[in-house]
Design a protein around this motif. Structure first.
Motif, PDB file in Angstrom:
ATOM      1  N   ARG A 101       9.613   5.768   1.861  1.00 29.25           N
ATOM      2  CA  ARG A 101       8.461   6.629   2.129  1.00 29.25           C
ATOM      3  C   ARG A 101       8.325   7.704   1.061  1.00 29.25           C
ATOM      4  NH1 ARG A 101       6.513  11.142   4.956  1.00 29.25           N
ATOM      5  NH2 ARG A 101       4.609  10.694   6.174  1.00 29.25           N
ATOM      6  N   ASP A 121       2.433   5.963   4.952  1.00 26.29           N
ATOM      7  CA  ASP A 121       2.667   5.280   6.226  1.00 26.29           C
ATOM      8  C   ASP A 121       1.805   4.024   6.351  1.00 26.29           C
ATOM      9  OD1 ASP A 121       4.518   7.182   6.971  1.00 26.29           O
ATOM     10  OD2 ASP A 121       3.054   8.421   8.047  1.00 26.29           O
ATOM     11  N   THR A 130       7.950  -0.388   7.522  1.00 27.16           N
ATOM     12  CA  THR A 130       8.013   0.803   8.369  1.00 27.16           C
ATOM     13  C   THR A 130       9.427   1.037   8.885  1.00 27.16           C
ATOM     14  OG1 THR A 130       5.707   0.490   9.037  1.00 27.16           O
ATOM     15  CG2 THR A 130       7.079   1.914  10.421  1.00 27.16           C
TER      16      THR A 130
END
Length: 273
Positions: A101, A121, A130
């Motif tokens: 991320r 995201d 994720t």
């Protein structure tokens, strides 16, 4: 005057040549790539594939010929070309110290985009990362790194992405993961030009395939069109055997969860008699 056909092309190359001293790498390359398609430039090592990509991405100047990317001349409008493309090289350009991320947020901030966290995201979800978002990239598999690398390339929504040997050094599962990501890109309207020396990769992914050999495009067409270049196949009865890919996917599955692997029964010391 720009024709309708030219507007439908994401890439248009005519008569491209390039030499390094006495070595002629490109000897008059011609091809075009339709918007929203996957185009594979297939060739062995040294055929000139990476040189073509460098010229189209403005990293290298051709000796002669013309090239337009997204309707922009790569020489006279180089800055605009760079704003409209993304380039993913042969090896993943990710920061292994950061998490997945954090890598995406960093690139979004460098591009001065609003709400980099949301952008990160969304891309993590799009590339099935994720669950690994907060893990350091040093802990990622090769396929995960490559998917993250491609996701980073898509920040800013470029209409055209160059993938230079996208599965170099990956294991079979990693290659399949990247193939799925590339197909999803094209499905969402992104034009993809990939270079590869793997025949199965071009066959599996590309809408059109051009074979680059000794600095020239020797054939360019769909897989069906290329197969027609060979004599018609003779029809014989052959028992169909599963391919190695069939076996691999059955045992491992697309997500690596071993769907078909059934544990063997534990040995018993009881005498069945």
């Amino acid at each position: 005057m720009t024709t309708t056909k030219q507007r439908d092309q994401a890439i248009d190359v005519r008569g491209l040549t390039k030499s390094y001293k006495t070595l002629r790498v490109l000897r008059g390359v011609d091809f075009s790539v339709a918007r929203g398609s996957i185009f594979a430039l297939l060739g062995s090592n040294g055929a000139g594939k990476t040189t073509v990509v460098k010229i189209l991405s403005t990293l290298l100047k051709a000796d002669a010929g013309t090239a337009e990317v997204n309707g922009l001349d790569v020489v006279t409008r180089a800055a605009e070309v760079r704003e409209s493309i993304s380039l993913t090289g042969q090896f993943a350009a990710v920061d292994e110290i950061l998490t997945g991320r954090e890598n995406l947020v960093l690139i979004a901030r460098l591009r001065h985009l609003k709400d980099p966290g949301t952008i990160a995201d969304d891309l993590l979800g799009r590339f099935s990362l994720t669950g690994a978002a907060t893990r350091k990239v040093s802990e990622y598999s090769g396929g995960m790194r490559r998917r993250l690398d491609i996701a980073m390339s898509l920040i800013g929504n470029p209409p055209l992405i160059f993938l230079d040997e996208p599965t170099t050094g990956l294991d079979p599962q990693g290659r399949i993961e990247v193939w799925q990501a590339v197909k999803e890109l094209a499905g969402q309207g992104t034009t993809v030009l990939l270079t590869t020396q793997h025949l199965d990769e071009a066959e599996h992914l590309a809408d059109r395939i051009a074979i680059l050999h000794q600095g020239r495009i020797i054939v360019n067409g769909t897989l069906t069109e290329l197969k027609r270049l060979l004599p018609p196949a003779t029809v014989e009865y052959v028992e169909k055997q599963p391919t190695l890919e069939d076996v691999f996917l059955t045992l491992v599955g697309d997500d690596g969860e071993h769907p078909a692997a059934t544990p063997s029964p534990a040995p018993t010391s009881e005498d069945p008699r």
